[in-house]
Design an enzyme around this catalytic site. Structure first.
Site, mmCIF file in Angstrom:
data_model
loop_
_atom_site.group_PDB
_atom_site.id
_atom_site.type_symbol
_atom_site.label_atom_id
_atom_site.label_comp_id
_atom_site.label_asym_id
_atom_site.label_seq_id
_atom_site.Cartn_x
_atom_site.Cartn_y
_atom_site.Cartn_z
ATOM 1 N N GLN A 78 0.842 -1.192 0.000
ATOM 2 C CA GLN A 78 0.000 0.000 0.000
ATOM 3 C C GLN A 78 0.880 1.246 0.000
ATOM 4 O O GLN A 78 1.317 1.709 1.043
ATOM 5 C CB GLN A 78 -0.955 0.022 1.192
ATOM 6 C CG GLN A 78 -1.902 1.199 1.112
ATOM 7 C CD GLN A 78 -2.974 1.164 2.157
ATOM 8 O OE1 GLN A 78 -3.165 0.196 2.871
ATOM 9 N NE2 GLN A 78 -3.701 2.252 2.258
ATOM 10 N N PHE A 79 1.132 1.775 -1.196
ATOM 11 C CA PHE A 79 2.053 2.902 -1.322
ATOM 12 C C PHE A 79 1.541 4.160 -0.627
ATOM 13 O O PHE A 79 2.321 5.034 -0.278
ATOM 14 C CB PHE A 79 2.386 3.176 -2.798
ATOM 15 C CG PHE A 79 1.365 4.005 -3.525
ATOM 16 C CD1 PHE A 79 1.567 5.366 -3.697
ATOM 17 C CD2 PHE A 79 0.222 3.427 -4.045
ATOM 18 C CE1 PHE A 79 0.632 6.135 -4.371
ATOM 19 C CE2 PHE A 79 -0.713 4.186 -4.720
ATOM 20 C CZ PHE A 79 -0.514 5.548 -4.881
ATOM 21 N N THR A 80 0.242 4.257 -0.359
ATOM 22 C CA THR A 80 -0.279 5.459 0.296
ATOM 23 C C THR A 80 0.235 5.609 1.724
ATOM 24 O O THR A 80 0.185 6.706 2.282
ATOM 25 C CB THR A 80 -1.821 5.483 0.297
ATOM 26 O OG1 THR A 80 -2.307 4.346 0.999
ATOM 27 C CG2 THR A 80 -2.366 5.504 -1.126
#
Length: 146
Positions: A78-80
């Site tokens: 989850q790059f966020t």
């Protein structure tokens, strides 16, 4: 490298209408990989995920890890989690690792955890995923590995 871990009763990942991962009791692990994160942090995070004590013992205290309860892990990139939210009203993702680095490091983490403990499923890197879960507690921790 960051990992948002949630103690769950169940969790599942759906991509394009198909369930690609489905676990019972265990940990949903959302992984954020920052610029500058390298493979050397993978082993440390893998160890922490498998040994972090967030499950209740007979006295109701958080003294057991996912292996001791024979739980499952669901690892999802989850790059966020790498977003910079300090300024303004829109997140900046300049601190996130480029996709090729993120995928390489995420896959190394998955491989390391699976070598230590077989009850591991994953989301699909870079995909638009829908995640359903029942957070148990709720119990959620942000692990930051340097």
């Amino acid at each position: 490298m960051k990992a948002l871990i949630q103690r769950v009763r169940f969790a599942r990942v759906e991509v394009a209408g198909e369930i690609i991962a489905d676990i019972g009791q265990g940990l949903l692990v959302l992984v954020g990989i920052d610029k500058g994160d390298e493979i050397d942090r993978v082993e440390k995070l893998a160890h922490k995920l498998l040994h972090y004590r967030v499950f209740a013992d007979a006295d109701g205290r958080m003294n057991l890890n996912v292996q001791e309860i024979e739980g499952e892990l669901l690892l999802v990139s989850q790059f966020t989690l790498s977003a910079d939210t300090q300024k303004g009203l829109r997140p900046s993702f300049t601190s996130a690792a480029p996709p090729s680095d993120g995928e390489r490091i995420f896959n190394a983490l998955v491989d390391d955890v699976r070598q230590r403990y077989p009850r591991v499923q994953t989301g699909r890197f870079g995909a638009d995923m829908q995640i359903e879960l029942l957070n148990d507690g709720p119990v959620t921790f942000l692990l930051d590995v340097h």
